[in-house]
Motif scaffolding. Structure first.
Motif, PDB file in Angstrom:
ATOM      1  N   ALA A 114       0.704  -1.378  -0.061  1.00  0.00           N
ATOM      2  CA  ALA A 114      -0.020  -0.032  -0.092  1.00  0.00           C
ATOM      3  C   ALA A 114       0.879   1.144  -0.115  1.00  0.00           C
ATOM      4  CB  ALA A 114      -0.875  -0.009   1.234  1.00  0.00           C
ATOM      5  N   LEU A 115       1.960   1.169   0.855  1.00  0.00           N
ATOM      6  CA  LEU A 115       2.938   2.321   0.666  1.00  0.00           C
ATOM      7  C   LEU A 115       3.617   2.649  -0.608  1.00  0.00           C
ATOM      8  CD1 LEU A 115       4.272   4.354   2.586  1.00  0.00           C
ATOM      9  CD2 LEU A 115       6.173   2.654   2.953  1.00  0.00           C
ATOM     10  N   LEU A 116       4.155   1.543  -1.174  1.00  0.00           N
ATOM     11  CA  LEU A 116       4.766   1.747  -2.329  1.00  0.00           C
ATOM     12  C   LEU A 116       3.558   2.158  -3.575  1.00  0.00           C
ATOM     13  CD1 LEU A 116       6.760  -1.601  -2.357  1.00  0.00           C
ATOM     14  CD2 LEU A 116       7.749   0.839  -1.943  1.00  0.00           C
ATOM     15  N   ARG A 157       1.586  16.608 -14.033  1.00  0.00           N
ATOM     16  CA  ARG A 157       0.759  17.691 -13.682  1.00  0.00           C
ATOM     17  C   ARG A 157       1.009  18.699 -14.664  1.00  0.00           C
ATOM     18  NH1 ARG A 157       0.817  20.045  -8.046  1.00  0.00           N
ATOM     19  NH2 ARG A 157       0.038  18.102  -7.814  1.00  0.00           N
ATOM     20  N   ALA A 158       0.018  19.125 -15.614  1.00  0.00           N
ATOM     21  CA  ALA A 158       0.071  20.288 -16.665  1.00  0.00           C
ATOM     22  C   ALA A 158       0.504  21.702 -15.838  1.00  0.00           C
ATOM     23  CB  ALA A 158      -1.297  20.355 -17.346  1.00  0.00           C
ATOM     24  N   VAL A 176       1.783   6.579  -7.136  1.00  0.00           N
ATOM     25  CA  VAL A 176       0.584   7.432  -7.552  1.00  0.00           C
ATOM     26  C   VAL A 176       1.007   8.789  -7.461  1.00  0.00           C
ATOM     27  CG1 VAL A 176      -1.877   7.873  -7.191  1.00  0.00           C
ATOM     28  CG2 VAL A 176      -1.179   5.141  -7.290  1.00  0.00           C
ATOM     29  N   LEU A 177       1.166   9.110  -6.407  1.00  0.00           N
ATOM     30  CA  LEU A 177       1.510  10.484  -5.829  1.00  0.00           C
ATOM     31  C   LEU A 177       2.516  11.208  -6.819  1.00  0.00           C
ATOM     32  CD1 LEU A 177       1.165  10.595  -2.058  1.00  0.00           C
ATOM     33  CD2 LEU A 177      -0.380  11.384  -3.739  1.00  0.00           C
ATOM     34  N   LEU A 178       3.799  10.223  -6.854  1.00  0.00           N
ATOM     35  CA  LEU A 178       4.908  10.615  -7.743  1.00  0.00           C
ATOM     36  C   LEU A 178       4.359  10.797  -9.461  1.00  0.00           C
ATOM     37  CD1 LEU A 178       7.841  11.028  -7.919  1.00  0.00           C
ATOM     38  CD2 LEU A 178       8.292   8.900  -8.451  1.00  0.00           C
TER      39      LEU A 178
END
Length: 90
Positions: free
Chosen positions: A25-27, A40-41, A32-34
């Motif tokens: 879950a941590l990985l 991000r545009a 996903v956050l990275l």
């Protein structure tokens, strides 16, 4: 690893299972956050609104709300645009 006898007991398997789930879950969360951060545009630059239009817009809003009549609106608009009567300085 098997210091408490021949095998791991039920609590050992439970703790190992929970630890594995938490690790995955941590990985996945970090991945996903990275991914979201890198994809991000860029935000478009903000264009400043012309400051001369702001008083005219406020005047038009007051006229639309009925706070001033048409004659007062036209006189004030002429003063704002610089082609109306101005007050003399003393």
């Amino acid at each position: 690893m098997y210091w408490n006898g021949h095998d791991m007991n039920g609590w050992g398997w439970f703790a190992m299972s929970i630890g594995t789930v938490l690790l995955w879950a941590l990985l996945i969360t970090v991945a996903v956050l990275l991914f979201r951060t890198l994809n991000r545009a860029p935000e478009p630059p903000r264009t400043p609104t012309p400051s001369a239009a702001a008083p005219e817009r406020l005047l038009a809003e007051r006229f639309a709300r009925g706070e001033i009549d048409e004659e007062q609106y036209r006189r004030s608009l002429a003063v704002l645009r610089g082609d109306g009567p101005t007050l003399a300085k003393h």
